[in-house]
Design a protein around this motif. Sequence first.
Motif, PDB file in Angstrom:
ATOM      1  N   ILE A 139      20.007  20.856  40.476  1.00 29.02           N
ATOM      2  CA  ILE A 139      20.221  21.160  39.053  1.00 29.02           C
ATOM      3  C   ILE A 139      20.190  22.665  38.811  1.00 29.02           C
ATOM      4  N   LEU A 140      19.253  23.367  39.447  1.00 27.63           N
ATOM      5  CA  LEU A 140      19.127  24.815  39.242  1.00 27.63           C
ATOM      6  C   LEU A 140      20.330  25.583  39.780  1.00 27.63           C
ATOM      7  N   TYR A 141      20.982  25.047  40.804  1.00 34.83           N
ATOM      8  CA  TYR A 141      22.134  25.737  41.387  1.00 34.83           C
ATOM      9  C   TYR A 141      23.464  25.357  40.726  1.00 34.83           C
ATOM     10  N   GLN A 142      23.510  24.278  39.973  1.00 35.96           N
ATOM     11  CA  GLN A 142      24.760  23.846  39.346  1.00 35.96           C
ATOM     12  C   GLN A 142      25.416  24.924  38.478  1.00 35.96           C
ATOM     13  N   PRO A 143      24.669  25.695  37.685  1.00 34.46           N
ATOM     14  CA  PRO A 143      25.336  26.703  36.845  1.00 34.46           C
ATOM     15  C   PRO A 143      26.134  27.743  37.640  1.00 34.46           C
ATOM     16  N   LEU A 144      25.807  27.930  38.913  1.00 32.81           N
ATOM     17  CA  LEU A 144      26.511  28.947  39.705  1.00 32.81           C
ATOM     18  C   LEU A 144      28.002  28.666  39.856  1.00 32.81           C
ATOM     19  N   ILE A 145      28.404  27.424  39.683  1.00 30.62           N
ATOM     20  CA  ILE A 145      29.829  27.109  39.783  1.00 30.62           C
ATOM     21  C   ILE A 145      30.618  27.808  38.668  1.00 30.62           C
ATOM     22  N   LEU A 146      29.942  28.173  37.593  1.00 29.71           N
ATOM     23  CA  LEU A 146      30.603  28.849  36.468  1.00 29.71           C
ATOM     24  C   LEU A 146      30.733  30.356  36.654  1.00 29.71           C
ATOM     25  N   TRP A 147      29.968  30.931  37.560  1.00 30.77           N
ATOM     26  CA  TRP A 147      29.922  32.385  37.705  1.00 30.77           C
ATOM     27  C   TRP A 147      31.304  32.975  37.981  1.00 30.77           C
ATOM     28  N   GLY A 148      31.997  32.492  38.984  1.00 26.89           N
ATOM     29  CA  GLY A 148      33.315  33.016  39.332  1.00 26.89           C
ATOM     30  C   GLY A 148      34.334  32.848  38.221  1.00 26.89           C
ATOM     31  N   PRO A 149      34.499  31.634  37.677  1.00 31.18           N
ATOM     32  CA  PRO A 149      35.461  31.469  36.584  1.00 31.18           C
ATOM     33  C   PRO A 149      35.135  32.296  35.333  1.00 31.18           C
ATOM     34  N   LEU A 150      33.855  32.403  34.983  1.00 32.38           N
ATOM     35  CA  LEU A 150      33.489  33.238  33.831  1.00 32.38           C
ATOM     36  C   LEU A 150      33.854  34.700  34.082  1.00 32.38           C
ATOM     37  N   LEU A 151      33.507  35.194  35.262  1.00 32.31           N
ATOM     38  CA  LEU A 151      33.856  36.569  35.613  1.00 32.31           C
ATOM     39  C   LEU A 151      35.369  36.759  35.599  1.00 32.31           C
ATOM     40  N   GLY A 152      36.102  35.784  36.125  1.00 35.84           N
ATOM     41  CA  GLY A 152      37.555  35.866  36.131  1.00 35.84           C
ATOM     42  C   GLY A 152      38.134  35.933  34.726  1.00 35.84           C
ATOM     43  N   ALA A 153      37.640  35.095  33.839  1.00 32.54           N
ATOM     44  CA  ALA A 153      38.135  35.084  32.458  1.00 32.54           C
ATOM     45  C   ALA A 153      37.831  36.397  31.746  1.00 32.54           C
ATOM     46  N   VAL A 154      36.621  36.909  31.928  1.00 31.58           N
ATOM     47  CA  VAL A 154      36.250  38.181  31.287  1.00 31.58           C
ATOM     48  C   VAL A 154      37.072  39.326  31.887  1.00 31.58           C
ATOM     49  N   THR A 155      37.355  39.256  33.174  1.00 32.41           N
ATOM     50  CA  THR A 155      38.177  40.279  33.831  1.00 32.41           C
ATOM     51  C   THR A 155      39.588  40.289  33.254  1.00 32.41           C
ATOM     52  N   VAL A 156      40.172  39.120  33.053  1.00 34.69           N
ATOM     53  CA  VAL A 156      41.515  39.042  32.459  1.00 34.69           C
ATOM     54  C   VAL A 156      41.492  39.618  31.046  1.00 34.69           C
ATOM     55  N   ALA A 157      40.464  39.295  30.274  1.00 37.71           N
ATOM     56  CA  ALA A 157      40.353  39.838  28.918  1.00 37.71           C
ATOM     57  C   ALA A 157      40.231  41.366  28.958  1.00 37.71           C
ATOM     58  N   TYR A 158      39.446  41.883  29.881  1.00 36.23           N
ATOM     59  CA  TYR A 158      39.290  43.333  30.040  1.00 36.23           C
ATOM     60  C   TYR A 158      40.628  43.974  30.385  1.00 36.23           C
ATOM     61  N   TYR A 159      41.335  43.373  31.335  1.00 38.45           N
ATOM     62  CA  TYR A 159      42.637  43.921  31.740  1.00 38.45           C
ATOM     63  C   TYR A 159      43.615  43.931  30.569  1.00 38.45           C
ATOM     64  N   ARG A 160      43.703  42.842  29.859  1.00 35.31           N
ATOM     65  CA  ARG A 160      44.626  42.769  28.717  1.00 35.31           C
ATOM     66  C   ARG A 160      44.287  43.804  27.659  1.00 35.31           C
ATOM     67  N   ARG A 161      43.027  44.037  27.470  1.00 36.99           N
ATOM     68  CA  ARG A 161      42.571  44.983  26.456  1.00 36.99           C
ATOM     69  C   ARG A 161      42.765  46.435  26.881  1.00 36.99           C
ATOM     70  N   ARG A 162      42.644  46.695  28.170  1.00 39.44           N
ATOM     71  CA  ARG A 162      42.627  48.077  28.645  1.00 39.44           C
ATOM     72  C   ARG A 162      43.869  48.487  29.431  1.00 39.44           C
ATOM     73  N   ARG A 163      44.806  47.585  29.655  1.00 39.86           N
ATOM     74  CA  ARG A 163      45.983  47.940  30.460  1.00 39.86           C
ATOM     75  C   ARG A 163      46.737  49.092  29.812  1.00 39.86           C
ATOM     76  N   PRO A 164      47.327  49.927  30.661  1.00 35.56           N
ATOM     77  CA  PRO A 164      48.088  51.056  30.136  1.00 35.56           C
ATOM     78  C   PRO A 164      49.291  50.581  29.308  1.00 35.56           C
ATOM     79  N   ARG A 165      49.506  51.238  28.203  1.00 31.98           N
ATOM     80  CA  ARG A 165      50.630  50.933  27.323  1.00 31.98           C
ATOM     81  C   ARG A 165      51.556  52.166  27.274  1.00 31.98           C
ATOM     82  N   PRO A 166      52.845  51.932  27.237  1.00 35.26           N
ATOM     83  CA  PRO A 166      53.759  53.086  27.126  1.00 35.26           C
ATOM     84  C   PRO A 166      53.503  53.841  25.831  1.00 35.26           C
TER      85      PRO A 166
END
Length: 168
Positions: A139-166
């Motif tokens: 039970i204590l280790y089950q939340p770890l399955i969310l770590w990668g997907p959460l980081l991935g989603a936040v990374t995509v949001a960061y990229y979309r927000r900060r990507r260079p614009r012409p």
Amino acid sequence: MNVNSSPAPRWAVWAAHLTTLVVLPSGLWRIALALGHPAGYTEEGFVPFQSPTAKVYMVALSVVCEALAFLTVGLVRPWGETTPRWIPLIGGRTVRPMAAVIPAALGALALTVLWWNVPWWWTFPHDDMTDTGKLVVGILYQPLILWGPLLGAVTVAYYRRRRPRPTP
């Protein structure tokens, strides 16, 4: 080229903070082991965790995991866009978006691969654990399955927000 610096979406802020929480249960369990509590292991199974080296390793692993999870918060906070001034040599500089996106994306991928099989914890043999210990640790280790997907989603949001614009 101009770097966009709009605020992070509310869902990304929640996801970034949730990342620090999904790592916490397993880290606290390892710290309990380091403090001498068998934490679900049989007497014989607990022996390898009683050496000073094992104790230092478990505490260090818990601290490093929590610190790495906390870095996700930087993807939604100002210190993920401009390094804090107190950091020697690079303090006050703008963070290039890809300098954060590439390591974060690789980390998200690695964590997803590392923890994908956690839901099947109970199907693996754990002869060195008590039945209750096997249940609780699973039970204590089950939340770890969310770590990668959460980081991935936040990374995509960061990229979309900060990507260079012409520049217009």
